[in-house]
Design a protein around this motif. Structure first.
Motif, PDB file in Angstrom:
ATOM      1  N   GLY A   1      70.289   4.356  43.811  1.00 21.21           N
ATOM      2  CA  GLY A   1      69.516   3.931  43.344  1.00 21.21           C
ATOM      3  C   GLY A   1      69.024   2.633  43.008  1.00 21.21           C
ATOM      4  N   GLU A   2      69.275   1.603  41.986  1.00 18.31           N
ATOM      5  CA  GLU A   2      68.056   0.832  41.758  1.00 18.31           C
ATOM      6  C   GLU A   2      68.954  -0.731  41.993  1.00 18.31           C
ATOM      7  OE1 GLU A   2      65.814   0.585  37.893  1.00 18.31           O
ATOM      8  OE2 GLU A   2      65.186   2.958  38.610  1.00 18.31           O
ATOM      9  N   PHE A   3      68.143  -1.407  42.444  1.00 19.21           N
ATOM     10  CA  PHE A   3      69.346  -3.162  42.416  1.00 19.21           C
ATOM     11  C   PHE A   3      68.243  -3.796  41.994  1.00 19.21           C
ATOM     12  CE2 PHE A   3      70.775  -6.497  45.263  1.00 19.21           C
ATOM     13  CZ  PHE A   3      71.756  -6.133  45.258  1.00 19.21           C
ATOM     14  N   THR A   4      68.373  -5.088  41.313  1.00 18.31           N
ATOM     15  CA  THR A   4      67.477  -5.919  41.214  1.00 18.31           C
ATOM     16  C   THR A   4      67.669  -7.469  42.165  1.00 18.31           C
ATOM     17  OG1 THR A   4      69.067  -6.847  39.182  1.00 18.31           O
ATOM     18  CG2 THR A   4      67.179  -4.630  38.916  1.00 18.31           C
ATOM     19  N   LEU A   5      67.432  -8.070  42.334  1.00 22.62           N
ATOM     20  CA  LEU A   5      67.277  -9.679  42.732  1.00 22.62           C
ATOM     21  C   LEU A   5      66.182 -10.017  41.451  1.00 22.62           C
ATOM     22  CD1 LEU A   5      66.029  -7.260  45.131  1.00 22.62           C
ATOM     23  CD2 LEU A   5      67.275  -9.262  46.351  1.00 22.62           C
ATOM     24  N   GLY A   6      67.068 -11.626  41.514  1.00 21.07           N
ATOM     25  CA  GLY A   6      65.682 -12.604  40.524  1.00 21.07           C
ATOM     26  C   GLY A   6      67.172 -13.592  40.301  1.00 21.07           C
ATOM     27  N   ARG A   7      67.062 -14.818  38.958  1.00 18.38           N
ATOM     28  CA  ARG A   7      67.098 -15.464  38.343  1.00 18.38           C
ATOM     29  C   ARG A   7      67.850 -15.538  36.804  1.00 18.38           C
ATOM     30  NH1 ARG A   7      63.095 -19.349  38.166  1.00 18.38           N
ATOM     31  NH2 ARG A   7      63.567 -19.594  35.719  1.00 18.38           N
ATOM     32  N   ALA A   8      67.715 -14.466  36.952  1.00 20.32           N
ATOM     33  CA  ALA A   8      68.293 -13.801  35.302  1.00 20.32           C
ATOM     34  C   ALA A   8      70.153 -13.155  35.321  1.00 20.32           C
ATOM     35  CB  ALA A   8      67.499 -13.020  35.020  1.00 20.32           C
ATOM     36  N   MET A   9      70.404 -13.102  34.735  1.00 19.57           N
ATOM     37  CA  MET A   9      71.983 -13.107  34.537  1.00 19.57           C
ATOM     38  C   MET A   9      71.991 -11.358  34.470  1.00 19.57           C
ATOM     39  SD  MET A   9      73.815 -15.463  35.157  1.00 19.57           S
ATOM     40  CE  MET A   9      75.518 -15.387  34.872  1.00 19.57           C
ATOM     41  N   ASP A  10      70.875 -11.190  34.422  1.00 23.10           N
ATOM     42  CA  ASP A  10      71.229  -9.503  34.144  1.00 23.10           C
ATOM     43  C   ASP A  10      70.687  -8.608  35.206  1.00 23.10           C
ATOM     44  OD1 ASP A  10      68.822  -9.480  34.052  1.00 23.10           O
ATOM     45  OD2 ASP A  10      67.995  -8.764  32.074  1.00 23.10           O
ATOM     46  N   ASN A  11      70.244  -9.500  36.146  1.00 16.13           N
ATOM     47  CA  ASN A  11      70.236  -8.864  38.080  1.00 16.13           C
ATOM     48  C   ASN A  11      71.737  -8.281  38.312  1.00 16.13           C
ATOM     49  OD1 ASN A  11      67.157  -9.442  38.117  1.00 16.13           O
ATOM     50  ND2 ASN A  11      67.633 -11.146  38.037  1.00 16.13           N
ATOM     51  N   ASP A  12      71.745  -7.739  39.843  1.00 13.96           N
ATOM     52  CA  ASP A  12      72.371  -7.258  40.413  1.00 13.96           C
ATOM     53  C   ASP A  12      72.407  -8.455  41.405  1.00 13.96           C
ATOM     54  OD1 ASP A  12      72.694  -4.774  39.345  1.00 13.96           O
ATOM     55  OD2 ASP A  12      71.070  -4.444  40.187  1.00 13.96           O
ATOM     56  N   LEU A  13      71.900  -8.902  41.624  1.00 16.75           N
ATOM     57  CA  LEU A  13      71.858  -9.855  42.811  1.00 16.75           C
ATOM     58  C   LEU A  13      71.177 -11.449  42.426  1.00 16.75           C
ATOM     59  CD1 LEU A  13      72.745 -10.904  45.143  1.00 16.75           C
ATOM     60  CD2 LEU A  13      70.928 -10.577  46.323  1.00 16.75           C
ATOM     61  N   ILE A  14      71.938 -12.182  41.923  1.00 19.78           N
ATOM     62  CA  ILE A  14      71.256 -13.364  40.785  1.00 19.78           C
ATOM     63  C   ILE A  14      70.888 -14.720  42.216  1.00 19.78           C
ATOM     64  CG2 ILE A  14      71.972 -15.061  39.266  1.00 19.78           C
ATOM     65  CD1 ILE A  14      73.807 -12.520  38.031  1.00 19.78           C
ATOM     66  N   ILE A  15      70.366 -14.911  42.162  1.00 25.80           N
ATOM     67  CA  ILE A  15      69.501 -15.667  43.420  1.00 25.80           C
ATOM     68  C   ILE A  15      69.386 -17.684  41.840  1.00 25.80           C
ATOM     69  CG2 ILE A  15      68.449 -16.990  45.134  1.00 25.80           C
ATOM     70  CD1 ILE A  15      68.155 -14.400  45.245  1.00 25.80           C
ATOM     71  N   HIS A  16      70.114 -18.397  41.880  1.00 24.27           N
ATOM     72  CA  HIS A  16      70.106 -19.404  41.400  1.00 24.27           C
ATOM     73  C   HIS A  16      69.484 -20.833  41.802  1.00 24.27           C
ATOM     74  CE1 HIS A  16      73.162 -18.076  38.221  1.00 24.27           C
ATOM     75  NE2 HIS A  16      73.700 -18.177  39.396  1.00 24.27           N
ATOM     76  N   ASN A  17      68.160 -20.840  41.735  1.00 23.99           N
ATOM     77  CA  ASN A  17      67.324 -21.194  42.423  1.00 23.99           C
ATOM     78  C   ASN A  17      65.304 -21.433  41.854  1.00 23.99           C
ATOM     79  OD1 ASN A  17      64.711 -21.792  44.538  1.00 23.99           O
ATOM     80  ND2 ASN A  17      66.522 -23.029  45.525  1.00 23.99           N
ATOM     81  N   PRO A  18      65.292 -22.337  41.597  1.00 23.20           N
ATOM     82  CA  PRO A  18      63.712 -22.439  40.880  1.00 23.20           C
ATOM     83  C   PRO A  18      62.392 -21.779  41.923  1.00 23.20           C
ATOM     84  CG  PRO A  18      63.838 -24.805  41.393  1.00 23.20           C
ATOM     85  CD  PRO A  18      65.419 -23.740  42.039  1.00 23.20           C
TER      86      PRO A  18
END
Length: 122
Positions: A41-58
């Motif tokens: 399936g799909e796996f999303t990465l990013g800062r937004a809370m709706d991602n599968d992997l949330i990365i808190h970095n500007p």
């Protein structure tokens, strides 16, 4: 035998093969690691809370990249992120992932490792 003449043992073996697991290790520059396991399936990465992997970095976009895993292949796609997605130092838009690839998103590196589950055939 089941409908269509497929042996249940063969059908289970086929399902096991399709349950190939891709492991992605998230490393920051301080070598702190977090493990995310991808399935089909799909796996999303990013800062937004709706991602599968949330990365808190500007340096990471809200929706930075998406990984698609189907059958035994995984592809990564950059979602028009500000700082780009890199595989082994080269900026990509879409790319087939293979074991050993290093994905760079902002200051983070993801190491791709793939393993097949142990299969027993009786």
């Amino acid at each position: 035998m089941r409908r269509g003449g497929v042996n249940p043992d063969v059908e289970q073996l086929m399902e096991d093969v399709l349950e190939n697991i891709i492991e992605i290790f998230l490393r920051d520059r301080a070598k702190q690691s977090v493990l995310a396991v991808l399935r089909h399936g799909e796996f999303t990465l990013g800062r937004a809370m709706d991602n599968d992997l949330i990365i808190h970095n500007p340096t990471i976009s809200q929706h930075h990249a998406k990984i698609y895993t189907y059958l035994s292949a995984s592809y990564i796609e950059d979602l028009d992120s500000t700082n780009g997605t890199f595989i082994d130092g080269k900026r990509i838009k879409k790319h087939l992932l293979k074991p050993g690839h290093l994905i760079k998103l902002g200051m983070y590196e993801l190491e791709v490792d793939e393993r097949m589950p142990e299969l027993e055939v009786s």
